[in-house]
Design an enzyme around this catalytic site. Structure first.
Site, short mmCIF file in Angstrom:
data_model
loop_
_atom_site.label_atom_id
_atom_site.label_comp_id
_atom_site.label_asym_id
_atom_site.label_seq_id
_atom_site.Cartn_x
_atom_site.Cartn_y
_atom_site.Cartn_z
N HIS A 256 0.82 -1.62 -0.08
CA HIS A 256 -0.11 -0.05 0.24
C HIS A 256 0.88 1.55 0.16
O HIS A 256 0.93 2.10 -0.46
CB HIS A 256 -1.16 0.03 1.53
CG HIS A 256 -1.78 1.10 1.38
ND1 HIS A 256 -2.75 1.25 0.97
CD2 HIS A 256 -1.69 2.35 1.66
CE1 HIS A 256 -3.57 1.83 0.83
NE2 HIS A 256 -2.53 2.82 1.91
N GLU A 257 1.91 1.55 0.71
CA GLU A 257 2.65 2.37 0.80
C GLU A 257 3.59 2.90 -0.19
O GLU A 257 3.84 3.92 -0.56
CB GLU A 257 3.54 2.18 1.94
CG GLU A 257 2.89 2.18 3.41
CD GLU A 257 1.22 3.37 3.68
OE1 GLU A 257 2.04 4.79 3.25
OE2 GLU A 257 0.84 3.44 3.83
N HIS B 80 1.92 4.53 -2.67
CA HIS B 80 1.69 6.47 -2.71
C HIS B 80 4.06 6.70 -3.41
O HIS B 80 3.50 7.51 -3.24
CB HIS B 80 1.52 6.47 -1.00
CG HIS B 80 0.65 6.44 -0.88
ND1 HIS B 80 -0.62 6.48 -1.12
CD2 HIS B 80 -0.26 5.81 0.16
CE1 HIS B 80 -1.98 7.34 -0.82
NE2 HIS B 80 -1.68 5.88 0.18
#
Length: 453
Positions: free
Chosen positions: A21-22, A25
């Protein structure tokens, strides 16, 4: 050991999901020219840290309940003039939208990848075959031996799919068509009236409530023990498989008791048909027996034959597998990801409208126990579990709640419409609202965890 295993697999699960997920980003932010100060998996005190060539600190922190990507931003502190072009707040609204959406998109792609791997390995499951039908299911015309192929518009390749489809139909109180293949190989469509379910039915036990018992849950009518001096002693033998009692077919060990009671009340000998294997050869025998009625302490009568079933408490072996080749698994993984996303969104919507119970909102304890349980079932099961968590994390983060990615996306969409960013005061108020909602959701999840535990 269960606690240690649950903790270990929880950390592995959260670590994988948060990292992907990170990274979504981080990767899109770097592509947009934003300077990333820290990439952290976990919160709190760093346990491990390394600085990359671009100056980003990569951190593994002590509290494994999430993570974050910290970017250069003038709203959080003074930024040197030479680096202002790399600040997040200086990027176009479209680039900020891309950065905010990248985390959930990474989890969606991870879900596809995990399911692809699970399908290649092969997810072992139970076949969607009916063992016994009663109640609403019997009224609809379902019978033992029916293979459930489709419920509504949802295909049901496994019994788990049958349970989920029935739960959704039950929540909607819908009349749902059920396509089956009968024991004779004929295709038939039945219709279940889920509106007949009680108002407080347990969604996770929808199949039981409508009267459907899976074939794999039936207990084979094989004799494991015979009580000395009982009617069966000297007539039946350990290892016999009971086929019928006084002409009544027996498919499950629980079928024996009512048939034996009827025979005992008649008071005459009846035939017990069994399959007995001797020296590798199986013969079918019809043996005369007369059960006896025994009065219990509560005044009721119980028919006694004097036999017990095979015990052990172990679940039956899986009898179905979903396995595909590397190329065939790609569209199957995409399709399954879409189905899981659709199911998750639908369930959240039903909870918001009150059609689904909030008791199924779960937190870290339930997640840890599920992670451990699926890991024990096999690699494919654990990959499937991670896929469910990954798509759930993606959808939850896309909810329009401030502090979540969806909240940021909502701000940016409003900015696109009105032509300017929201005021700092408005966004700050939204953050407080979002914090209150998240704290309430976490409190509910922890309460449910402890209550179920």
């Amino acid at each position: 050991m269960d606690a240690i295993g649950s903790l270990f697999w929880f950390i592995v699960s959260i670590g994988v999901l948060v990292t992907f997920h990170e990274f979504g980003h981080y990767w899109v932010a770097r592509k947009c020219g934003v300077k990333v100060l820290r990439f952290s998996v976990g919160f709190g005190r760093p346990l491990w840290m390394r600085r990359g060539r671009d100056g980003t600190e990569f951190v593994v922190a002590a509290i494994p309940l999430g993570g974050y990507v910290k970017m250069l931003d003038e709203r959080e502190g003074e930024v040197p003039a030479a680096e202002q072009a790399q600040a997040f707040n200086r990027q176009s609204v479209y680039e900020r939208i891309a950065i905010a959406a990248a985390g959930p998109v990474a989890n969606i792609l991870l879900c596809v990848l995990l399911l692809w791997g699970a399908f290649i390995v092969g997810i072992q499951e139970y076949a969607p075959v009916v063992g016994r039908a009663g109640g609403i299911a019997a009224e609809a015309g379902l019978h033992a031996g029916d293979e459930v192929l489709k419920i509504g518009d949802r295909e049901t390749p496994t019994w788990t799919d049958v349970q989920f489809a029935l739960a959704v139909a039950g929540l909607d109180r819908a009349r749902v068509p059920v396509q089956v293949r009968t024991r004779d190989g004929e295709m038939r469509t039945r219709e279940l009236d889920m509106g007949k379910l009680p108002a407080d039915f347990d969604e996770l036990r929808a199949a039981d409530t409508v009267g459907l018992v899976a074939r794999h849950r039936l207990q084979a009518p094989i004799i494991d023990n015979i009580v000395e001096g009982s009617p069966a002693y000297g007539v039946l033998a350990v290892g016999d498989r009971i086929i019928a009692v006084d002409g009544q077919p027996v498919a499950d060990f629980t079928d024996i008791a009512p048939a034996v009671k009827a025979l005992a009340q008649r008071g005459e000998p009846g035939m017990i048909e069994v399959e007995r294997t001797t020296d590798g050869k199986t013969n079918r025998l019809a043996l005369p027996l007369t059960p006896v009625l025994q009065r219990q302490e509560d005044g009721s009568e119980r028919a006694i034959l004097g036999i017990a079933s095979r015990a052990g408490g172990q679940p039956p072996p899986f009898d179905a597998v979903r396995r595909f080749g590397p190329l065939e698994a790609v569209p199957m993984a995409v399709r399954e990801t879409w189905q899981k996303a659709h199911d998750t969104v639908g369930f959240i919507g039903r909870m918001v409208t009150g059609n689904a119970s909030l008791k199924y909102v779960s937190g870290p304890i339930t997640t840890a126990r599920a992670a451990n349980a699926t890991a024990q079932l096999g690699f494919a099961w654990f990959l499937n579990f991670l896929a469910i968590l990954s798509i759930s994390l993606a959808i939850l983060n896309l909810l329009p709640i401030p502090l979540l990615d969806g909240g940021h996306l909502l701000y940016y969409l409003i900015e696109l419409v009105k032509g300017s960013p929201l005021s700092e005061r408005t966004m700050a108020a939204g953050q407080y609202v979002g914090l209150a909602l998240l704290v309430g959701l976490m409190g509910l999840a922890l309460f449910n965890d402890v209550f179920h535990w």
